[in-house]
Design an enzyme around this catalytic site. Structure first.
Site: not given
Ligand code: SAH
Length: 222
Positions: A73
């Site tokens: 983000s």
């Molecule tokens: N907080 C992260 C943002 C990552 S984007 C950062 O600072 O980089 C969102 C993430 O959520 C992705 O890596 C995706 O694989 C994960 N995601 C999606 N569905 C999920 C689930 N059911 N359980 C765990 N992670 C999930």
């Protein structure tokens, strides 16, 4: 003789400190007021969490690709969500759904939280672990699982932060929120907004906040 010095060591180190200070200045101007959050974002080397080719853009207020079709983000959104989660109380025990590259976990750690973070994509979790180690932040508990179920063995949590967009609020996560706890998550599909949930003695209070754009919460582990 000094060994090879890459952009992540000297050059970038000095430059990133200045760029980071400017980023924090912009966050403050944008309305972020919690000192713990501002200080954490001043300290965490965001460029370490993105691919080297993107490092020069790490402090711009944009979201960036982190591989596997996922994104980190923009700094303002990270700051805003962390502030909504922590403001006015001790950071406590926090669960993050969606570790991604580990940047949000790093900001939570530096804000004083005891961090548990779940990621469904194994390779991304491995990368996050590497990034956090490179940033000298080794205390996050990272779990390879589907975040829908939360971590019942570790619950209750003072805060839960979801960094992917759900189409509904997973009940298991609400159940794992402590009395007085807060959860912040993007809700929606094509149109999304931040939802703040607060568990009060009178019940669950829900507040609809800023419009946002996140990758979706998916099911299962990969
Ligand atoms: N907080 C992260 C943002 C990552 S984007 C950062 O600072 O980089 C969102 C993430 O959520 C992705 O890596 C995706 O694989 C994960 N995601 C999606 N569905 C999920 C689930 N059911 N359980 C765990 N992670 C999930």
């Amino acid at each position: 003789m000094v060994a090879t010095v890459g952009p992540r060591a000297h050059g970038w180190g000095m430059m990133s400190e200045r760029t980071r200070a400017r980023m924090v200045e912009r966050l403050h101007q944008g309305g972020i007021r919690d000192e713990r959050v501002l200080e954490a974002m001043r300290r965490v080397p965001r460029h370490v969490f993105v691919d080297e080719a993107l490092a020069s853009r790490a402090y711009d207020d944009v979201s960036l690709p982190i591989g596997h079709g996922q994104t980190i983000s923009q700094p303002f959104t990270v700051a805003r969500m962390t502030e909504l989660l922590l403001t006015g109380r001790p950071a406590g025990k926090v669960l993050e759904i969606g570790t991604g590259c580990g940047y949000q976990s790093a900001v939570l750690l530096e804000s004083g939280a005891d961090v548990y973070s779940i990621e469904r994509l194994g390779p991304l979790l491995a990368k996050a672990r590497q990034n956090l180690r490179a940033a000298k932040l080794i205390h996050a508990r990272l779990v390879h699982a589907d975040g829908h179920a939360g971590l019942p063995d570790v619950a209750p949590f003072d805060g839960i932060i979801m960094t992917c967009a759900a189409r509904f609020v997973p009940q298991a996560l609400v159940d794992q929120l402590a009395e007085g706890g807060r959860m912040i998550m993007p809700l929606g599909d094509d149109e999304q907004y931040l939802l703040l949930l607060e568990k009060t003695p009178q019940g669950l209070r829900q507040t609809r906040l800023d419009p946002v754009k996140f990758v979706p919460l998916l099911s299962g582990r990969a």
